[in-house]
Design an enzyme around this catalytic site. Structure first.
Site, PDB file in Angstrom:
ATOM      1  N   GLY A 383       0.821  -1.201   0.000  1.00 22.19           N
ATOM      2  CA  GLY A 383       0.000   0.000   0.000  1.00 22.19           C
ATOM      3  C   GLY A 383       0.852   1.246   0.000  1.00 22.19           C
ATOM      4  O   GLY A 383       2.069   1.193   0.192  1.00 22.19           O
ATOM      5  N   PRO A 384       0.232   2.408  -0.228  1.00 23.59           N
ATOM      6  CA  PRO A 384       0.972   3.666  -0.272  1.00 23.59           C
ATOM      7  C   PRO A 384       1.541   4.042   1.094  1.00 23.59           C
ATOM      8  O   PRO A 384       1.118   3.511   2.122  1.00 23.59           O
ATOM      9  CB  PRO A 384      -0.076   4.680  -0.738  1.00 23.59           C
ATOM     10  CG  PRO A 384      -1.385   4.061  -0.412  1.00 23.59           C
ATOM     11  CD  PRO A 384      -1.202   2.590  -0.484  1.00 23.59           C
ATOM     12  N   LYS A 389       0.996   0.717   7.746  1.00 27.00           N
ATOM     13  CA  LYS A 389       1.376  -0.692   7.560  1.00 27.00           C
ATOM     14  C   LYS A 389       2.292  -1.172   8.690  1.00 27.00           C
ATOM     15  O   LYS A 389       2.080  -2.233   9.269  1.00 27.00           O
ATOM     16  CB  LYS A 389       2.091  -0.870   6.206  1.00 27.00           C
ATOM     17  CG  LYS A 389       1.252  -0.518   4.998  1.00 27.00           C
ATOM     18  CD  LYS A 389       1.970  -0.796   3.695  1.00 27.00           C
ATOM     19  CE  LYS A 389       3.202   0.046   3.502  1.00 27.00           C
ATOM     20  NZ  LYS A 389       2.921   1.477   3.385  1.00 27.00           N
ATOM     21  N   THR A 390       3.321  -0.380   8.989  1.00 27.49           N
ATOM     22  CA  THR A 390       4.295  -0.780  10.011  1.00 27.49           C
ATOM     23  C   THR A 390       3.670  -0.789  11.405  1.00 27.49           C
ATOM     24  O   THR A 390       3.855  -1.725  12.190  1.00 27.49           O
ATOM     25  CB  THR A 390       5.506   0.174   9.990  1.00 27.49           C
ATOM     26  OG1 THR A 390       6.024   0.216   8.654  1.00 27.49           O
ATOM     27  CG2 THR A 390       6.588  -0.290  10.934  1.00 27.49           C
ATOM     28  N   SER A 713      -3.182   2.172 -18.468  1.00 24.26           N
ATOM     29  CA  SER A 713      -4.515   2.582 -18.003  1.00 24.26           C
ATOM     30  C   SER A 713      -4.981   3.925 -18.549  1.00 24.26           C
ATOM     31  O   SER A 713      -6.135   4.300 -18.373  1.00 24.26           O
ATOM     32  CB  SER A 713      -4.555   2.615 -16.469  1.00 24.26           C
ATOM     33  OG  SER A 713      -3.646   3.558 -15.983  1.00 24.26           O
ATOM     34  N   LYS A 756      -7.478   4.937  -7.308  1.00 25.01           N
ATOM     35  CA  LYS A 756      -7.853   5.890  -8.365  1.00 25.01           C
ATOM     36  C   LYS A 756      -9.195   6.551  -8.052  1.00 25.01           C
ATOM     37  O   LYS A 756      -9.366   7.765  -8.213  1.00 25.01           O
ATOM     38  CB  LYS A 756      -7.929   5.167  -9.714  1.00 25.01           C
ATOM     39  CG  LYS A 756      -6.569   4.723 -10.244  1.00 25.01           C
ATOM     40  CD  LYS A 756      -6.722   3.918 -11.531  1.00 25.01           C
ATOM     41  CE  LYS A 756      -5.359   3.480 -12.066  1.00 25.01           C
ATOM     42  NZ  LYS A 756      -5.468   2.675 -13.271  1.00 25.01           N
TER      43      LYS A 756
END
Length: 806
Positions: A383-384, A389-390, A713, A756
């Site tokens: 993910g961004p 996340k951590t 895309s 998006k």
């Protein structure tokens, strides 16, 4: 003429030097001098004097100096007795042996350091009848003892011969004794003096020598002496074996003890001692629970360490390796918490949203509870940046009651960082995995492998290939670290990798990971995160809690509307890091206001935010201004989340050429060529004069030329921009699109839909066109987050043009 003779007496073991006089008689009337009934007593701490033997003595005690001085001035006779305990500084009567030897002081020497040294010769054995005086020194009434002689006894003669032979053998085996000593011993004719002289020089303890002195019968004394000499000979032979590598027969226990004493003496001479360190390690090892292989390696290492001197270079290598073996938590595990409700509560408290990951963790705990044991999954959060996340890994560790450790892999380029260096190298150390296990003291922690997609690769090795063994549940139960030189079980470790992009992870490594996609947050999610986590954290960090450092802080609120304004006007991100920084700016302003004015506004307004943060950095008005023919809005996925991009098409007089600018990748260039070809082939359907393709040049440009762009895309977006330019018709305002195209005019699905769509929502887009196959991805998004956006699902390019061009 006198001659020096040592028998097995090394420095420190004897403080005297026996001397052989020319005359060997030991009669008390040797020089016509009779022995008085009362004599001063001279206690000896570490030796026994025998009749006939001459020895030098250093006198140190005041009483003894007084006794020696007075005696030397008169008849020069003293009664020499041994102390029962040599450690007693000032002996009493009870501390003295009963039987001693009358001695004549041959010489008294005053030493430069103030001490006194005397040379005395033993005369006759005596028994102390009573001590008549203790001050200023001991005086005692004595009774002289006669030796019970042996005449014409062949056994006694044989014993004397054996004593000479044994003494000669001992001298021969002792390299520090001169060879002439054996000749001198053979030439002593008087059996009594021979026995006394050998007894005096025997390397036995004080009690054994005293025992010899107390025996009246000369034959019995010779028999005891022979036994002691046999023992002495065995020690001499063993010592000779150690030196010359010869064979000897000695009891194993005695042999080992002797060798240990030799080794200790050598180490003491060299300086430095590692006995305490080795014993401490052995003590730790006794209670250590570890596999047999580790135990054997430790045993070999500790034996090697015992033989090494601390100053040798290899000592620290062996010591550090053994220290690692002891520090590692072999077969030590923390007990997992199987309470699903509690785990869910912890996860929900620490992180908002992320339902997919939370469900996966709860499933894992449920299986553990049912089965009791299972191989830990290897999860990978993609993910961004800034979405947690951590920190989610830390929450998972807390939820299942495990230790937490983080290994940062960003920029790692040396394979040895994972597998460790060979311990023979200077500065060698174990790999990051084993180091982390050692630090956390548990063999089943939650281990975060942070930024696994940023692992480098060069001539020093490929760390991502080394990670293949770590992250394979079938192999990591026997992970081999080069420094440890043993296999270590990592199968119980819960590995969680984090990454921003899946594309840069090696395919073989990616295959071992259970990928869980984490998309960016919607505005609504960010508002909740700000309210539950970011605002309380920033208030505490800036001293704006109810009472901070003695200052009463009035409560103030930041409404949802104000938070939304900060999110939409001052941030453009998938995560919440920039939002956190903007809130920190607001808190700093509030802290300053409180100190300067002593009060705070209870509610912050949009106007206050503009005053604090300045004019909005981002604006949705941009899309209204861009509404002209040939400009289309596309949706892009980047490693920091979703984004929108403008695609501009412009016609000019020419020969039907297509020009592309904007730092485009090969895939994107091919998509533009495909769009141009399809439009040329279907010009009439699109309402374009086919002749225009031969008269006009088309130029497609995508702004922010410094930023590289690639991917399929933007296919339908570029085709729509070209069609708008050729027809001269505007594209609908607040419309964005994403999708890949084919030469047959079909629209294909693309990835990163959630990012998006959320980027479109953040930017104020109201309609989105995409492939019908992407509808399933939109359905996974919370409807509340995309309220107000209309979706158009298409199959062909014709449908796209019908929807997009007004």
């Amino acid at each position: 003429m006198n001659r020096d003779l040592y028998m097995n007496a090394t420095e420190g073991e004897m403080e005297f030097m026996p001397i052989i006089p020319l005359n060997e008689e030991d009669d008390e009337n040797i020089d016509g001098q009779s022995i008085p009934e009362i004599l001063p007593l001279l206690p000896l701490r570490n030796t026994v004097l025998f009749p006939g033997v001459v020895i030098p003595i250093t006198v140190g005690r005041d009483k003894s100096i007084k006794a020696v001085t007075d005696s030397y001035k008169s008849d020069k006779l003293v009664g020499v007795v041994a102390q029962k305990d040599s450690n007693i500084e000032e002996p009493a009567v009870a501390d003295l042996e009963e039987i001693g030897t009358v001695a004549k002081i041959v010489k008294l020497i005053k030493m430069p350091d103030g001490g006194t040294t005397i040379i005395i010769q033993g005369r006759k054995r005596f028994r102390t009848v009573e001590v008549v005086s203790e001050d200023p020194y001991f005086k005692a009434r004595i009774k002289l003892l006669d030796d019970q002689g042996v005449t014409d006894d062949p056994d006694f003669k044989a014993m004397v011969g054996s004593i000479k032979d044994l003494a000669g053998q001992i001298v021969g085996l002792s390299p520090n004794l001169p060879s002439e000593a054996a000749i001198i011993l053979k030439n002593i004719e008087n059996p009594s003096f021979l026995i006394h002289f050998v007894s005096s020089n025997l390397n036995s303890d004080l009690k054994q020598k005293q025992q010899l002195l107390e025996i009246d019968n000369l034959k019995a004394r010779a028999e005891v002496l022979m036994n002691l000499m046999h023992t002495e000979l065995q020690y001499a032979e063993l010592k000779n074996k150690v030196t010359n590598k010869t064979r000897a027969e000695l009891d194993k226990q005695q042999r080992e003890y002797f060798l240990q004493q030799q080794m200790k003496a050598i180490k003491d001479e060299l300086g430095g001692d590692n006995v305490a360190e080795v014993k401490e390690m052995q003590k730790k090892a006794e209670t250590k629970k570890w596999p047999a292989a580790a135990k054997d390696m430790f045993k070999k290492g500790i034996e090697k360490l015992e033989r090494m001197h601390p100053s040798t270079p290899d000592y620290s290598v062996v010591y550090n390796h053994l220290d690692l073996l002891l520090d590692l938590p072999w077969e030590q595990y923390t007990e997992d918490a199987y309470d699903l409700k509690k785990a869910k509560k912890v996860l929900d408290h620490d992180h908002y949203g992320m339902d997919k990951i939370k469900e996966r963790i709860l499933e894992y705990i449920a299986v553990l509870k049912l089965k009791g044991d299972m191989k830990s999954p290897i999860l990978c959060f993609i993910g961004p940046p800034g979405i947690g996340k951590t920190s989610l890994g830390k929450s998972i560790a807390s939820a299942i009651n495990r230790k937490y450790v983080r290994v940062s892999l960003g920029g790692l380029h040396d394979e040895s960082e994972i597998r460790g260096h060979r311990k023979t190298y200077i500065g060698a150390m174990p790999g990051r995995i084993i180091q982390s296990i050692r630090k956390v003291k548990s063999s089943n922690p939650v281990m975060i492998l942070d930024e696994i997609d940023k692992v480098g690769s060069d001539h020093r090795g490929d760390p991502s290939s080394a990670l293949l063994e770590v992250l394979d549940p079938e192999q990591n139960n026997s992970f081999y670290d080069n420094y440890l030189e043993l296999e270590y079980d990592l199968s119980k470790v819960l590995f969680i990798a984090t990454a921003n992009s899946l594309a840069s992870i090696q395919p073989a490594l990616r295959d071992r990971l259970e990928i869980i996609d984490l998309s960016g947050y919607a505005i609504e999610e960010k508002i909740e995160i700000a309210k539950k986590h970011l605002l309380p954290k920033q208030k505490e960090m800036h001293g704006l809690t109810q009472k901070s450092n003695g200052t009463t802080v009035p409560p103030f609120k930041v409404s949802d509307t104000v938070l939304e304004k900060i999110i939409t006007d001052y941030t453009r991100e998938s995560g919440v890091r920039e939002l956190d920084r903007q809130l920190a700016s607001v808190m700093r302003y509030q802290a300053k206001e409180l100190i300067l004015k002593g009060k705070l506004k209870t509610n912050l307004t949009a106007a206050d935010i503009e005053k604090i943060l300045g004019k909005p950095k981002y604006s949705n008005e941009l899309y209204k201004m861009a509404n002209m023919p040939g400009v289309a809005v596309g949706l892009a996925w980047t490693y920091v989340g979703g984004d929108i991009l403008f695609i501009e098409a412009q016609l000019s007089e020419g020969k039907g050429e297509l020009k592309l600018t904007g730092n485009l990748g090969n895939v994107m260039k091919e998509s533009a060529s495909t769009a141009f070809t399809w439009l040329q082939a279907n010009a009439r359907k699109a309402g374009i004069n086919p002749a225009d393709f031969n008269k006009k040049n088309a130029h497609i440009h995508i702004p922010e030329g410094a930023v590289p762009k690639d991917g399929p895309s933007a296919g339908i977006t570029m085709m729509t921009a070209l069609a708008s330019s050729f027809t001269g018709k505007k594209i609908k305002p607040f419309l964005a699109m994403t999708g890949e195209i084919t030469l047959r005019g079909q629209v294909l699905p693309v990835g990163g839909i959630k990012e998006k769509v959320l980027a479109a929502k953040r930017s104020g887009i109201k309609e989105i066109i995409m492939c019908w196959q992407n509808q399933k991805d939109v359905d996974e998004i919370n409807p509340d987050f995309i309220r107000g956006i209309k979706f158009h699902y298409v199959k062909t390019m014709t449908q796209v043009l019908d929807l997009a061009i007004a």
